[in-house]
Design an enzyme around this catalytic site. Structure first.
Site, PDB file in Angstrom:
ATOM      1  N   PRO A 172       0.761  -1.103   0.062  1.00 33.20           N
ATOM      2  CA  PRO A 172      -0.035  -0.064   0.025  1.00 33.20           C
ATOM      3  C   PRO A 172       0.858   1.251   0.083  1.00 33.20           C
ATOM      4  CG  PRO A 172      -0.033  -0.794   2.116  1.00 33.20           C
ATOM      5  CD  PRO A 172       0.939  -1.789   1.390  1.00 33.20           C
ATOM      6  N   HIS A 207      -6.060  12.995   2.647  1.00 34.33           N
ATOM      7  CA  HIS A 207      -5.474  12.871   1.257  1.00 34.33           C
ATOM      8  C   HIS A 207      -6.490  13.577   0.429  1.00 34.33           C
ATOM      9  CE1 HIS A 207      -3.965   9.258   2.860  1.00 34.33           C
ATOM     10  NE2 HIS A 207      -3.196   8.950   1.744  1.00 34.33           N
ATOM     11  N   LYS A 211     -10.102  10.524  -2.707  1.00 28.14           N
ATOM     12  CA  LYS A 211      -9.573   9.170  -2.202  1.00 28.14           C
ATOM     13  C   LYS A 211     -10.886   8.557  -1.511  1.00 28.14           C
ATOM     14  CE  LYS A 211      -6.037   6.691   0.488  1.00 28.14           C
ATOM     15  NZ  LYS A 211      -6.074   5.364  -0.327  1.00 28.14           N
ATOM     16  N   GLY A 216      -4.348   2.708   2.819  1.00 29.58           N
ATOM     17  CA  GLY A 216      -3.798   1.571   3.304  1.00 29.58           C
ATOM     18  C   GLY A 216      -2.710   1.512   3.879  1.00 29.58           C
ATOM     19  N   THR A 217      -1.800   2.633   3.828  1.00 31.54           N
ATOM     20  CA  THR A 217      -0.535   2.578   4.718  1.00 31.54           C
ATOM     21  C   THR A 217      -0.977   2.717   6.223  1.00 31.54           C
ATOM     22  OG1 THR A 217       0.421   4.144   2.858  1.00 31.54           O
ATOM     23  CG2 THR A 217       1.502   4.177   4.939  1.00 31.54           C
TER      24      THR A 217
HETATM   25  N1  LIG Z   1       1.129   2.251  -2.995  1.00 31.48           N
HETATM   26  C1  LIG Z   1       1.310   3.584  -2.958  1.00 31.48           C
HETATM   27  O1  LIG Z   1       2.349   4.127  -2.836  1.00 31.48           O
HETATM   28  C2  LIG Z   1       0.215   4.116  -3.371  1.00 31.48           C
HETATM   29  C3  LIG Z   1      -1.001   3.790  -3.734  1.00 31.48           C
HETATM   30  N2  LIG Z   1      -1.863   4.696  -4.258  1.00 31.48           N
HETATM   31  C4  LIG Z   1      -3.352   3.917  -4.577  1.00 31.48           C
HETATM   32  O2  LIG Z   1      -3.409   3.928  -5.977  1.00 31.48           O
HETATM   33  C5  LIG Z   1      -4.811   3.841  -6.216  1.00 31.48           C
HETATM   34  C6  LIG Z   1      -5.035   4.667  -7.334  1.00 31.48           C
HETATM   35  O3  LIG Z   1      -5.040   5.926  -6.750  1.00 31.48           O
HETATM   36  P1  LIG Z   1      -5.281   7.474  -7.832  1.00 31.48           P
HETATM   37  O4  LIG Z   1      -4.260   7.170  -9.127  1.00 31.48           O
HETATM   38  O5  LIG Z   1      -5.034   8.464  -6.982  1.00 31.48           O
HETATM   39  O6  LIG Z   1      -6.763   7.235  -8.418  1.00 31.48           O
HETATM   40  P2  LIG Z   1      -7.324   7.824  -9.689  1.00 31.48           P
HETATM   41  O7  LIG Z   1      -8.784   7.541  -9.446  1.00 31.48           O
HETATM   42  O8  LIG Z   1      -6.440   9.003 -10.190  1.00 31.48           O
HETATM   43  O9  LIG Z   1      -7.188   6.720 -10.642  1.00 31.48           O
HETATM   44  C7  LIG Z   1      -7.634   5.385 -10.727  1.00 31.48           C
HETATM   45  C8  LIG Z   1      -7.631   4.781 -12.288  1.00 31.48           C
HETATM   46  O10 LIG Z   1      -8.318   3.661 -12.349  1.00 31.48           O
HETATM   47  C9  LIG Z   1      -8.732   3.496 -13.645  1.00 31.48           C
HETATM   48  N3  LIG Z   1      -9.853   2.189 -13.654  1.00 31.48           N
HETATM   49  C10 LIG Z   1     -10.725   2.245 -12.926  1.00 31.48           C
HETATM   50  N4  LIG Z   1     -11.462   0.651 -13.375  1.00 31.48           N
HETATM   51  C11 LIG Z   1     -10.345   0.227 -14.107  1.00 31.48           C
HETATM   52  C12 LIG Z   1     -10.193  -1.058 -14.738  1.00 31.48           C
HETATM   53  N5  LIG Z   1     -11.274  -1.996 -14.570  1.00 31.48           N
HETATM   54  N6  LIG Z   1      -8.934  -1.364 -15.149  1.00 31.48           N
HETATM   55  C13 LIG Z   1      -8.186  -0.478 -15.316  1.00 31.48           C
HETATM   56  N7  LIG Z   1      -8.168   0.872 -14.729  1.00 31.48           N
HETATM   57  C14 LIG Z   1      -9.404   1.155 -14.007  1.00 31.48           C
HETATM   58  C15 LIG Z   1      -9.752   4.722 -13.723  1.00 31.48           C
HETATM   59  O11 LIG Z   1      -9.937   4.862 -15.027  1.00 31.48           O
HETATM   60  P3  LIG Z   1     -11.581   5.603 -15.316  1.00 31.48           P
HETATM   61  O12 LIG Z   1     -11.450   7.012 -14.676  1.00 31.48           O
HETATM   62  O13 LIG Z   1     -11.766   5.397 -16.846  1.00 31.48           O
HETATM   63  O14 LIG Z   1     -12.567   4.858 -14.334  1.00 31.48           O
HETATM   64  C16 LIG Z   1      -8.397   5.732 -13.073  1.00 31.48           C
HETATM   65  O15 LIG Z   1      -7.731   6.243 -14.325  1.00 31.48           O
HETATM   66  C17 LIG Z   1      -5.505   3.947  -5.008  1.00 31.48           C
HETATM   67  O16 LIG Z   1      -5.880   2.760  -4.469  1.00 31.48           O
HETATM   68  C18 LIG Z   1      -4.553   4.689  -4.149  1.00 31.48           C
HETATM   69  O17 LIG Z   1      -4.640   4.447  -2.536  1.00 31.48           O
HETATM   70  C19 LIG Z   1      -1.781   6.053  -4.409  1.00 31.48           C
HETATM   71  C20 LIG Z   1      -0.603   6.532  -4.008  1.00 31.48           C
HETATM   72  C21 LIG Z   1       0.518   5.670  -3.622  1.00 31.48           C
HETATM   73  O1  LIG Z   2      -4.388   7.293  -2.514  1.00 31.47           O
HETATM   74  C1  LIG Z   2      -3.510   7.977  -2.266  1.00 31.47           C
HETATM   75  O2  LIG Z   2      -3.135   9.102  -2.704  1.00 31.47           O
HETATM   76  C2  LIG Z   2      -2.379   7.058  -1.499  1.00 31.47           C
HETATM   77  N1  LIG Z   2      -2.599   5.921  -1.084  1.00 31.47           N
HETATM   78  C3  LIG Z   2      -1.843   5.143  -0.478  1.00 31.47           C
HETATM   79  C4  LIG Z   2      -2.421   4.690   0.831  1.00 31.47           C
HETATM   80  O3  LIG Z   2      -3.668   4.491   0.970  1.00 31.47           O
HETATM   81  O4  LIG Z   2      -1.740   4.523   1.983  1.00 31.47           O
HETATM   82  C5  LIG Z   2      -0.403   5.660  -0.115  1.00 31.47           C
HETATM   83  C6  LIG Z   2      -0.352   7.228   0.090  1.00 31.47           C
HETATM   84  O5  LIG Z   2      -1.089   7.577   1.337  1.00 31.47           O
HETATM   85  C7  LIG Z   2      -1.024   7.808  -0.997  1.00 31.47           C
END
Ligand SMILES: NC(=O)C1=CN([C@@H]2O[C@H](COP(=O)(O)OP(=O)(O)OC[C@H]3O[C@@H](n4cnc5c(N)ncnc54)[C@H](OP(=O)(O)O)[C@@H]3O)[C@@H](O)[C@H]2O)C=CC1
Ligand SMILES: O=C(O)C1=N[C@H](C(=O)O)C[C@H](O)C1
Length: 324
Positions: A172, A207, A211, A216-217
């Site tokens: 996460p 956030h 979001k 998850g963190t």
């Molecule tokens: N592990 C880490 O370090 C981090 C994790 N995250 C996590 O990443 C995730 C995404 O965050 P974020 O980028 O801000 O979210 P966004 O809402 O900006 O992006 C999500 C994307 O997923 C797409 N999507 C939806 N359904 C599907 C599908 N079936 N197949 C492929 N793509 C799909 C959406 O497209 P559409 O608009 O067409 O539906 C959209 O472009 C969250 O769970 C967040 O918590 C974020 C930051 C850091």
């Molecule tokens: O959605 C985000 O932006 C982030 N998601 C991750 C989380 O859910 O912990 C990591 C970070 O906090 C950014």
């Protein structure tokens, strides 16, 4: 009182310094120049094509840019959701047009990507509502994958990943320093279980408004602190999503309302005389994007060396010395 604060508004850039080899013994530590040369040759031999789902999202786009910045081959195809973006047909990533594929077409697209890009590694930054289905899809297609997406049914996700026999990094949190903090808490819990028994834990995570899920963190850190003796439930994690609280009470800069992650974990003793505050405040997304590229390279290396262990988290990546 002990305050641990990390704040970053700028991501790491520059040529990756990766070291996948076992660290040598102390007397034979290579010089920084030797390290760099070795790292560059490792990079040259390991340049997996990388596909990022979804390049239309905030994290997916930032990660795809980091892939290009690292000099790796970005597969110019990305799965996306059912939004209007698909009608546009593609999204630009650092000048590369990346074709968008609707969920209904993904199997045939996957087959041609697999044929065209041997050694492929997939990265998933999508949504909690689709992450389980995506992981099941990657597993069926037998492709190594990195999942940064949070939420969904995590137990099922891990079960599906394990059952698939695929190589995967699932975490996460991809930001190196935050991962190091998580690893430190895990070590503390292992060495000193119950050290904070009787303490009250309060957790706040702020956030961007969009979001959907609880961080998850934060959930992972809470699980470590529970081992230290101060458990709380997921419902007790305070989620902040409104701009005025973020700016006025939490101190989020206005320009980062649309992309920030401010976490505070406060532990207070039963008599109120002792307080510990752990805090990590991140603006922007480059810290995660860079860490995700490290994870993809780490995974490609694990595939190449036919590692027995197949499922990893970011603490494994950090421990391997594979984070820039
Ligand atoms: N592990 C880490 O370090 C981090 C994790 N995250 C996590 O990443 C995730 C995404 O965050 P974020 O980028 O801000 O979210 P966004 O809402 O900006 O992006 C999500 C994307 O997923 C797409 N999507 C939806 N359904 C599907 C599908 N079936 N197949 C492929 N793509 C799909 C959406 O497209 P559409 O608009 O067409 O539906 C959209 O472009 C969250 O769970 C967040 O918590 C974020 C930051 C850091
Ligand atoms: O959605 C985000 O932006 C982030 N998601 C991750 C989380 O859910 O912990 C990591 C970070 O906090 C950014």
């Amino acid at each position: 009182m002990n305050v641990l604060t990390g704040h970053t508004c700028h991501g790491a850039t520059g040529w990756p310094k990766l070291n996948f080899t076992t660290l040598p013994c102390h007397q034979h530590q290579p010089s920084p120049r030797q390290y760099r040369r070795r790292s560059l040759s490792t990079m040259a031999s390991l340049s997996p094509p990388i596909m990022v789902n979804s390049c239309t999202g905030k994290m997916g786009h930032a990660t795809a840019e980091a892939v290009v910045r690292a000099g790796l081959q970005l597969v110019p195809i990305s799965f996306t959701g059912a939004s209007e973006a698909v009608a546009v047909g593609n999204v630009g990533v650092s000048g590369i047009p990346v074709e968008l594929v609707h969920p209904g077409e993904r199997q045939s697209a996957m087959e041609s990507v697999k044929a065209q890009y041997p050694g492929l590694v997939l990265i998933d930054f999508t949504l909690p509502s689709v992450v389980n289905d995506n992981v099941a899809f990657y597993a069926r297609n037998k492709i190594p994958f990195v999942v940064g997406t949070t939420g969904g049914d995590r137990e099922k996700l891990m079960q599906d990943a394990r059952a698939s026999n695929c190589y995967a990094v699932i975490a996460p949190q991809m930001g190196k320093q935050v991962v190091a903090f998580q690893a430190t808490l895990e070590l503390m819990a292992k060495e000193f279980p119950g050290a904070f028994s009787g303490y009250k834990l309060e957790v706040t995570e702020s956030h961007q408004r969009q979001k959907a899920d609880t961080s998850g963190t934060a959930k992972a850190v809470v699980a470590s602190i529970a081992k230290l003796g101060a458990p709380i439930t997921e419902d007790e994690i305070v989620k902040v999503r409104d701009a005025s609280t973020q700016m006025e009470s939490i101190g989020v800069p206005e320009e980062h309302l649309s992309g920030h992650a401010f976490h505070t974990y406060r532990l207070t003793s039963a008599d109120g005389n002792v307080e510990f505050v752990f805090q990590h405040n991140v603006c922007g997304r480059s810290i995660y994007a860079e860490g995700t590229v490290d994870a993809a390279l780490f995974l490609a290396n694990k595939v190449q060396e036919k590692s027995e262990q197949r499922i990893f988290d970011m603490i494994d990546v950090l421990k391997a010395g594979a984070m820039r």
